[in-house]
Design an enzyme around this catalytic site. Sequence first.
Site, PDB file in Angstrom:
ATOM      1  N   GLU A 146      40.424  40.550  33.043  1.00 40.99           N
ATOM      2  CA  GLU A 146      40.078  40.309  34.773  1.00 40.99           C
ATOM      3  C   GLU A 146      39.269  39.199  34.953  1.00 40.99           C
ATOM      4  O   GLU A 146      37.683  39.106  35.403  1.00 40.99           O
ATOM      5  CB  GLU A 146      39.022  41.275  35.655  1.00 40.99           C
ATOM      6  N   GLU A 302      46.743  47.825  34.905  1.00 33.96           N
ATOM      7  CA  GLU A 302      45.594  49.482  34.593  1.00 33.96           C
ATOM      8  C   GLU A 302      46.141  49.779  36.234  1.00 33.96           C
ATOM      9  O   GLU A 302      45.971  48.608  37.747  1.00 33.96           O
ATOM     10  CB  GLU A 302      43.984  48.665  35.243  1.00 33.96           C
TER      11      GLU A 302
END
Length: 668
Positions: A146, A302
């Site tokens: 991320e 995720e």
Amino acid sequence: MTGRIRYGGDYNPEQWPSEVWDEDVRLMVQAGVNLVTVGVFSWAQLEPAERTYSFAWLHEVLDLLGDAGIGVDLATPTASPPPWLSARYPDVLPVDARGARYSHGSRQHFCVCSASYRARARRVVERLVSEVANHPAIEMWHVHNEYGCHVPYCYCDNHAQAFRAWLQRRYGSVDELNEAWGTTFWSQRYGEFAEVLPPRLTPTFVNPGQELDYKRFSNDAFLEEFFEERQILRTARPDIPVTTNFMGFFKPLDYFAWASELDVVSTDNYADPADPDAMMLSAMHYDLVRSLNKDAAWMVMEQTPLRVNWRRHNSPKVPGQMRAMSYQAVARGAAGVLFFQWRASRSGAEKFHSAMVSHSGVASPVWAEVAGLGRELDGLGTLEGSGVDARVAMVFSWANWWALEAPAKPANDLSMTDQLSWMYRPLFGRGATVDFCRPDERLDRYEVVLVPSLYLVTEEDGAKLVSYVERGGTAVVSFWSGIVDERDVVYLGPYGGPLRPLIGCDVVDVAPLPEGMTIEVEWEDGTRTGASFWADVATEGTGHVLARVASGPWAGRPAVVEARVGQGRAYYLACRLDAAGLARVYDLAPALSGEPAVHRAGPGVERVVRTSADHTYEFLINHSEEERVLDIASGGFELLAGKQLGSRVALAPMDVAIVRRDRAGPGD
Ligand code: GAL
């Protein structure tokens, strides 16, 4: 990515004694897990002190997983540097706009322009590669984690220097920079690049051009670091696909630019189950991610099995909802559905984030859902070769998002994602799928192009949109479009700049409506609908006025205008129409009208069609808490229950059906 739908999650075995690893692998096999992400936050384990390495545990974990036939998405650990790094090289720590330096003790505490960070990040990735790159269990490289998540902007001196070099490359001379940023305003003229700073704390508004370029530059700075890591990985194993996990509509990074650099696009989705719009937002998130690189596979890297732990109050997914949301991703084209994380931690900041294996192990109902879904997905190999064919495109760009939401505007509460959801919501309700497209993309394959507040548009991109319509396309363009060029400099004349041919009226000023105020809009047949938030002050132009403002200070002015442009037509929305008003516009274009069976079934039913050479797969997902019955005249074979359908399908709350039909005719 071919073969089975990937299923699994982040696996952090370093948090557990090695006795637990055998049980992990046994349970993974039981749950149909075939891909796990390993090593995301392992830098301190792999390199406990500078140049002191410890890879034995990783070798052991890779062997265990490989022997069980579980693929590994091996991460580089660079998103969370170990304490020794910032203790030794303090410039590794980022600085905020007020000049305060972050400390280590959490994660993502790195300055991407720090040479000390970059050199050590490269070194640990090189070491990782030399240790394990040839391990047969590795299926994918997961670069970093991320990017930009907690610290998207750093304002330190390293950044100041790199920003100046970036500006020099972009503008060539300081005069060009002064011109682009309009620095005659407020005495901001620069004499040399050395005087330019990142947009640090200032008494009031920073120069908008400076702000916009800092966003562009910061995106590029992260991308540059990504390229360095990717280079090392690709050199070692050019055959292994590379990904990095995105966060859907994450404002700081231009994911269109990133996605074209990836072999597999992946995203993390934590839609809040307590938000009534969550399923619509999540569908929009997946449509975006699928569209970022239209030639690459994409997957969910995720999601949470039950709930997160980082909101003020963390509502869980209700029973069945995790499965329904996972199918939502598969319906929209995902090649895999993974979770954060495999086993719930005992300590650390995420110990109460739910996991595939909870603190109570297989006794939690989460396990039954997780294992049930894994086994079910294992049987869905038949989706191979199918994808989503959208007939509707939505034009979206990060540069526009950055400029649109920069301060000092007529409506500083105008949000890009609100504008997107306003135009997307009816399509979700109608079962029509949308591709997101950059303004410079070829749009010919779409029947309709939606243009929500394209405030920043270059002359060139504007001309492309106009030419798409001229050649027979249909566009729906909302207010506050075509206002500035790529420098954030206003196009003079009635607003619209290069998009003016699509606007059909003269927008001579703009008037955000007071909060809570609704105005009436009257259509040619006398019907009245509502609008709020915004009204253009427009006068009639070359287009045909379909509806006018019928109340409030701007009564009588155009509200919806149809412009015929070449072979096509454009509808311009001069205010934020309510659902009934927007429905009237969408009803004018067949591609926007969706699937009547979905409208009739009642709210909460999502429909998406995946198509392969031989079959269509119609996904029907009931996100509501009531049974929904759909009338599906064409029958078909339902894959999950494994049965032939008649003319109706009944979906229990949170249930899913995947109806396969032969492309040549009805069900097989
Ligand atoms: C993501 C992150 C994971 C974990 C998760 C919790 O943003 O990549 O490491 O923190 O959130 O929801």
